[in-house]
Design an enzyme around this catalytic site. Structure first.
Site, mmCIF file in Angstrom:
data_model
loop_
_atom_site.group_PDB
_atom_site.id
_atom_site.type_symbol
_atom_site.label_atom_id
_atom_site.label_comp_id
_atom_site.label_asym_id
_atom_site.label_seq_id
_atom_site.Cartn_x
_atom_site.Cartn_y
_atom_site.Cartn_z
ATOM 1 N N CYS A 1 5.890 -0.098 6.949
ATOM 2 C CA CYS A 1 5.415 1.221 6.394
ATOM 3 C C CYS A 1 6.513 1.471 5.515
ATOM 4 C CB CYS A 1 5.114 2.330 7.252
ATOM 5 S SG CYS A 1 4.432 3.909 6.460
ATOM 6 N N LEU A 2 6.329 1.989 4.254
ATOM 7 C CA LEU A 2 7.418 2.187 3.408
ATOM 8 C C LEU A 2 8.287 3.592 3.677
ATOM 9 C CD1 LEU A 2 6.039 1.435 -0.160
ATOM 10 C CD2 LEU A 2 7.658 -0.083 1.174
ATOM 11 N N HIS B 1 -4.487 1.437 7.598
ATOM 12 C CA HIS B 1 -3.127 2.093 7.699
ATOM 13 C C HIS B 1 -2.921 3.113 6.584
ATOM 14 C CE1 HIS B 1 1.419 1.411 7.940
ATOM 15 N NE2 HIS B 1 1.400 2.218 6.775
ATOM 16 N N GLU B 2 -3.338 2.767 5.458
ATOM 17 C CA GLU B 2 -3.149 3.792 4.381
ATOM 18 C C GLU B 2 -3.963 5.324 4.647
ATOM 19 O OE1 GLU B 2 -0.764 3.576 2.676
ATOM 20 O OE2 GLU B 2 -0.261 1.539 3.293
ATOM 21 N N GLN C 1 2.666 10.384 0.968
ATOM 22 C CA GLN C 1 4.097 9.638 1.201
ATOM 23 C C GLN C 1 5.237 9.931 0.177
ATOM 24 O OE1 GLN C 1 2.455 5.374 2.126
ATOM 25 N NE2 GLN C 1 4.268 5.533 3.203
ATOM 26 N N HIS D 1 -2.715 7.629 6.686
ATOM 27 C CA HIS D 1 -1.552 8.512 6.202
ATOM 28 C C HIS D 1 -2.311 9.725 5.878
ATOM 29 C CE1 HIS D 1 2.335 6.338 6.293
ATOM 30 N NE2 HIS D 1 1.652 5.527 5.689
ATOM 31 N N GLY E 1 1.078 -1.234 -0.029
ATOM 32 C CA GLY E 1 -0.083 0.059 -0.123
ATOM 33 C C GLY E 1 0.894 1.178 -0.017
HETATM 34 NI NI NI Z 1 2.270 3.580 5.616
#
Ligand code: NI
Length: 179
Positions: A97-98, A139-140, A51, A143, A46
């Site tokens: 998380c990226l 989660h996404e 981000q 953000h 995701g």
């Molecule tokens: Ni994340």
């Protein structure tokens, strides 16, 4: 289409609240392509627009992580202006998380969710999800409100992760300066 740089936490850009998408135009379609390409290149499941520094309420999710692993009939989700209309139960998942590379932490969220969103064709969609998909959607979408999974962890754990991320960022800056 391009692979974008993913912002690393802590970064003030990641803490901003993103704005609703008003119209789905070429810019938004290009953003969807960039998000998908960047997510796959980083082996993520995701990615949210903030981000990559774009503060629009838009996320992509593909819990299979790649086209090869995705069952036929399943498509990567491009989600615009998401809203949760129902949440139930509890599920604890070890999340990553990226924007927090190499780190994981246990987070408890709703186990089952119903969400409405606009798709890339401008159609209103409703999705029900449980398990990893429910976790990824929550989660996404966090953000988009400037919230990262580390905020659910203990202060001690969060501070340890923050130190490692600051070190990582310093190392990357040195590499960039040397390049
Ligand atoms: Ni994340």
């Amino acid at each position: 289409m391009a692979i974008k740089d993913i912002l690393i936490w802590p970064d003030p850009e990641l803490a901003k609240v993103s704005e609703e998408v008003e119209t789905i135009d070429d810019e938004i379609r290009a953003l969807a392509e960039d998000l998908l390409e960047t997510m796959y290149a980083a082996d993520g499941v995701g990615l949210a627009a903030p981000q990559i520094g774009i503060h629009k309420r838009m996320v992509v999710v593909d819990i299979y992580g790649s086209e090869e692993d995705r069952p036929s009939g399943e498509e990567p989700l491009v989600i615009i202006n998401p809203k949760f209309v129902h949440k139930e139960g509890e599920l604890t998942w070890e999340e990553g998380c990226l924007s927090v590379p190499g780190e994981v932490g246990k987070v408890t969220r709703a186990g089952k969710v119903t969400m409405t969103y606009t798709d890339l064709d401008g159609n209103e969609q409703t999705i029900e999800a449980e398990g990893l998909k429910a976790v990824a959607l929550q989660h996404e979408c966090d953000h988009l409100d400037g919230k990262l999974f580390v905020e659910y962890l203990s202060r001690l754990k969060r501070n340890m992760i923050k130190k490692r991320m600051l070190k990582l960022k310093a190392e990357r800056e040195e590499e960039d300066a040397a390049a």
